[in-house]
Scaffold this motif. Structure first.
Motif, mmCIF file in Angstrom:
data_model
loop_
_atom_site.group_PDB
_atom_site.id
_atom_site.type_symbol
_atom_site.label_atom_id
_atom_site.label_comp_id
_atom_site.label_asym_id
_atom_site.label_seq_id
_atom_site.Cartn_x
_atom_site.Cartn_y
_atom_site.Cartn_z
ATOM 1 N N SER A 82 2.506 -12.940 -1.260
ATOM 2 C CA SER A 82 2.080 -11.548 -1.207
ATOM 3 C C SER A 82 2.849 -10.757 -2.263
ATOM 4 C CB SER A 82 2.337 -10.957 0.186
ATOM 5 O OG SER A 82 3.721 -10.992 0.480
ATOM 6 N N CYS A 83 2.342 -9.582 -2.611
ATOM 7 C CA CYS A 83 2.923 -8.790 -3.682
ATOM 8 C C CYS A 83 3.091 -7.349 -3.217
ATOM 9 C CB CYS A 83 2.019 -8.807 -4.919
ATOM 10 S SG CYS A 83 1.654 -10.458 -5.551
ATOM 11 N N ASP A 84 3.953 -6.604 -3.905
ATOM 12 C CA ASP A 84 4.070 -5.178 -3.673
ATOM 13 C C ASP A 84 3.025 -4.491 -4.544
ATOM 14 O OD1 ASP A 84 4.697 -2.560 -3.308
ATOM 15 O OD2 ASP A 84 6.774 -2.701 -3.948
ATOM 16 N N ASN A 85 1.947 -4.043 -3.938
ATOM 17 C CA ASN A 85 0.826 -3.496 -4.696
ATOM 18 C C ASN A 85 0.787 -1.976 -4.736
ATOM 19 O OD1 ASN A 85 -0.471 -5.979 -5.474
ATOM 20 N ND2 ASN A 85 -0.983 -6.259 -3.315
ATOM 21 N N VAL A 86 1.872 -1.325 -4.353
ATOM 22 C CA VAL A 86 1.922 0.129 -4.420
ATOM 23 C C VAL A 86 1.798 0.579 -5.873
ATOM 24 C CG1 VAL A 86 3.355 2.156 -4.023
ATOM 25 C CG2 VAL A 86 3.302 0.317 -2.327
ATOM 26 N N CYS B 113 3.002 -12.431 -9.292
ATOM 27 C CA CYS B 113 2.695 -11.030 -9.005
ATOM 28 C C CYS B 113 2.908 -10.221 -10.282
ATOM 29 C CB CYS B 113 3.594 -10.502 -7.894
ATOM 30 S SG CYS B 113 3.256 -11.199 -6.259
ATOM 31 N N GLY C 299 1.154 -6.957 -10.922
ATOM 32 C CA GLY C 299 1.007 -5.523 -10.760
ATOM 33 C C GLY C 299 -0.015 -4.970 -11.730
ATOM 34 N N HIS D 6 -6.078 -8.708 -2.093
ATOM 35 C CA HIS D 6 -5.153 -8.151 -1.115
ATOM 36 C C HIS D 6 -5.760 -6.858 -0.561
ATOM 37 C CE1 HIS D 6 -1.834 -10.241 -3.508
ATOM 38 N NE2 HIS D 6 -2.750 -10.008 -4.442
ATOM 39 N N ASN E 218 -0.624 -4.843 0.959
ATOM 40 C CA ASN E 218 0.231 -5.960 0.560
ATOM 41 C C ASN E 218 -0.093 -7.231 1.332
ATOM 42 O OD1 ASN E 218 1.549 -4.291 -1.229
ATOM 43 N ND2 ASN E 218 3.207 -3.788 0.182
ATOM 44 N N GLN E 219 -1.243 -7.283 1.979
ATOM 45 C CA GLN E 219 -1.638 -8.461 2.735
ATOM 46 C C GLN E 219 -2.794 -9.153 2.030
ATOM 47 O OE1 GLN E 219 -2.573 -7.714 6.811
ATOM 48 N NE2 GLN E 219 -2.659 -9.880 7.373
#
Length: 267
Positions: free
Chosen positions: A50-54, A91, A93, A198, A201-202
């Motif tokens: 999973s990644c931080d997609n903010v 990841c 971004g 995603h 972040n899921q």
């Protein structure tokens, strides 16, 4: 290319795909969901990293060359089966935007992915990753020989490059569109492109799609793709991991470039 390894990805499954091909040459929430008319999404199993997609930007409608009509008119929205991500996902971004080429040479290819629910309703704000190898079969970020067979495990990131990888949120039509190049091949695999979806972040879908053999033959006759490799590429029908399990892109020409479109369905 320095000393390498290779990779073999054991993925299985692709949902409703349709792609179109041709000749050559503001942040919004991750999921704009209406609880009244769309059921809660569910994730069935571990789909990888999973990644931080903010802060991932929304794919630009103004810069899009695909239209809603390019994705077909089918009213059937079968769930896109998930698959293992393989050892070469990173990841990235949304800092790259639409253009993923980084100046790498190769056959230009625009890939548009439309994310929908099981009622065929577009899902805006879903986060879409794509990644593929270059014309010689190498994935950016890894010092890996495309023609040495690699099975299982995770390859450590060893290089700073992130070309031919990107992340965007889908637009109001549920579409994320990227500019990349047609992928080459490496030992033990048919020609393919990876994708991951995603919600926030899921992860909900991880899979890949193949390309039609007629176009593979045309592209592999071009410079950069036609050099001696010392290995035989697998045809789609010969890839033991994907026979009967994974779809092929349909391709078309648009605005002077190859256009590939695909429908992905989440439930």
């Amino acid at each position: 290319m320095s000393k390498p390894i290779d990779r073999r990805t054991a993925l299985a499954g692709l949902g409703s795909t349709s792609l179109f091909l041709g000749a050559s040459s503001m942040f919004q929430p991750a999921f704009a969901q209406s609880a009244a008319d769309r059921p809660q999404l569910t994730q069935t199993r571990d789909l990888g990293k999973s990644c931080d997609n903010v802060g991932v930007p929304v794919s630009s409608v103004a810069k899009r060359i695909s239209t809603v009509q390019d994705f077909g008119t089918s009213n059937s929205c079968s769930l896109t089966p998930e698959a293992v991500e393989g050892p070469y996902f990173i990841c990235v971004g949304g800092n790259k935007g639409k253009d993923l080429t980084g100046g790498l040479p190769g056959q230009p290819l625009t890939v548009a992915l439309r994310v929908r629910d099981q009622f065929c309703t577009p899902i805006p704000g879903a986060i879409v990753d794509i990644w593929s190898c270059d014309a010689g079969g190498v994935y950016s970020g890894f010092d890996a020989n495309p023609d040495e067979e690699y099975r299982g495990g995770v390859v450590p990131i060893s290089l700073p490059s992130r070309d031919l990888r990107g992340t965007l949120a889908t637009d109001p039509d549920g579409i994320a569109e990227f500019d990349t190049i047609y992928p080459g091949f490496y030992a033990g695999r048919a020609i393919h492109l990876h994708f991951k979806v995603h919600v926030g972040n899921q992860i909900y879908v991880t899979s890949q799609a193949l390309f039609p053999e007629q176009m593979n033959a045309r592209v592999l006759a071009m410079p950069l793709y036609d050099g001696p490799r010392g290995t035989k590429r697998l045809l789609n029908s010969e890839d033991p991991d994907f026979i009967g399990d994974i779809g092929e892109f349909l391709l078309n020409e648009r605005a002077g470039t190859m256009l590939a479109t695909i429908n992905l369905t989440l439930t």
